[in-house]
Design an enzyme around this catalytic site. Structure first.
Site, PDB file in Angstrom:
ATOM      1  N   LYS A  38     -63.765 -57.757  13.058  1.00  2.01           N
ATOM      2  CA  LYS A  38     -65.447 -58.259  13.861  1.00  2.01           C
ATOM      3  C   LYS A  38     -66.353 -57.293  13.050  1.00  2.01           C
ATOM      4  O   LYS A  38     -66.940 -56.265  12.904  1.00  2.01           O
ATOM      5  CB  LYS A  38     -64.887 -58.770  14.874  1.00  2.01           C
ATOM      6  N   TYR A 264     -97.509 -44.998  16.445  1.00  2.00           N
ATOM      7  CA  TYR A 264     -97.899 -45.945  17.713  1.00  2.00           C
ATOM      8  C   TYR A 264     -97.630 -45.493  18.674  1.00  2.00           C
ATOM      9  O   TYR A 264     -97.088 -45.084  19.304  1.00  2.00           O
ATOM     10  CB  TYR A 264     -97.057 -47.109  17.493  1.00  2.00           C
TER      11      TYR A 264
END
Length: 370
Positions: A38, A264
């Site tokens: 999965k 940032y």
């Protein structure tokens, strides 16, 4: 100086084979092996890995959702595929692609029987999910009579398997709880099997269960994280080989003076002259902001380089002061010499979250394919 040219997740199929053979050897020869692929095979690439595992002799595959199973069928995977968390909107597709659904609630049972009846199915294979204590999905003990009544009233479906999931099979402090789960599973399956008069495949153990609870292997074991090289235990980790190495490169090198800032919000401020590098991956690639501000680091030409400032969407910055390197040189995020589990811990998370979160925009490169 190594050159990778771009950000890649390098996947070692020889390591995958090693892990499969090791885990397979921990169960008896008559016990089937289900490979859990999965979430893009835990962040790697499901179809190529499934084909490799098929060639190695895996008996079963498991996925979380219907689309994952359909994608494997379209790539030529022929082994049985269990869909662990199917939704009723996809039941027709499940039948059309010969997938085997987990039936985990009264609603799911009724809806699947309705869909299978409408498609004129007889004895369609399903797996019954029992809730033995994890408390996510599954039928409880007081659902047994409802289950048996429903099964006896229809020939549309037939139990191919009965399974549950262990909550803490890797944690010896929870051994008493795990043993209670085993007892509950035995009790519930005994009641079901005695009444329906045939024997479905019983499967309970995940990777840690395979290692720690051999008495609970039953007819089939399931492994996800172990196939990809992670054992939830330092000793098992030594016996497995992580199959993925996340690599990138130095895009640009800067020299900063004392007091200059990086990124940032000016989250990093140089306390002295430093040399720094910008790398072309960020939180959109799965290396999230929690790894920034020197919480974690990467490896450049055999040297550790801390991540500085806030991780950006497509870039992150590292301190390479004192490291002999140049633009274009290879950088290792995780893989030798830095285990993904260790990198994940620095971000206060686990290997599962890290490896399954690597973005699909990161190119996958397979090595040792033969």
């Amino acid at each position: 100086m190594f050159k990778t040219g771009e950000t890649i997740l390098e996947i070692d199929l020889e390591a995958l084979a090693h892990n499969y053979h090791h885990l397979r050897s921990r169960a008896a020869a008559n016990v089937k092996f289900m490979a859990v692929v999965k979430a893009y095979a835990y962040g790697n690439e499901a179809s190529t890995l499934a084909k490799k595992l098929s060639s190695l002799g895996v008996d079963y595959f498991a996925v979380a959702y219907t689309d994952e199973g359909v994608a494997l069928r379209e790539k030529g995977i022929e082994e049985p595929i269990l869909v662990l968390h199917p939704q009723s909107a996809n039941f027709e597709r499940i039948i059309d692609h010969c997938l085997e659904p987990s039936i985990y609630s009264r609603f799911v049972l009724n809806e699947f029987v309705k869909t299978a009846t409408g498609k004129a199915q007889t004895d369609y294979p399903v797996h019954l999910k029992l809730n033995t204590g994890l408390n996510r999905l599954g039928f409880a003990e007081d659902d047994m009579e409802f289950l048996l009544d429903t099964l006896q009233q229809t020939n549309t479906i037939k139990l191919k398997g009965i399974f549950s999931h262990l909550a803490a099979s890797e944690d010896w402090r929870e051994r008493e709880f795990t043993l209670k789960q085993l007892d509950r599973f035995r009790k519930m399956t005994y009641h079901l099997v005695e009444t329906i008069k045939y024997k479905p495949l019983l499967h309970l153990c995940n990777t840690s269960g395979i290692i720690n609870y051999p008495e609970a292997h039953f007819d089939m074991v399931r492994s996800g994280i172990g196939l990809y090289g992670f054992g939830n235990d330092p000793e098992l980790d030594k016996q497995l080989k992580p199959i993925g190495t996340l690599k990138t490169l130095i895009s640009q090198i800067h020299h900063l003076d004392k007091g200059e800032t990086v990124g940032y919000n000016r989250a990093f401020k140089a306390k002295e002259k430093i040399k720094m590098a910008t790398l072309p991956l960020g939180h959109a690639d799965g290396i999230n902001r929690q790894y920034g501000n020197e919480k974690a680091g990467v490896w450049v030409n055999g040297n550790y380089a801390p991540i500085i400032g806030n991780v950006c969407m497509d870039m992150l910055m590292i301190n390479i002061t004192g490291i002999d390197c140049e633009e274009g040189d290879e950088v290792i995020i995780f893989g030798e010499p830095q285990h993904a589990t260790d990198f994940a811990k620095k971000g206060n998370t686990i290997s599962y979250e890290l490896i399954t979160g690597i973005s699909q925009r990161v190119k996958r490169k397979f090595i040792n394919e033969n």
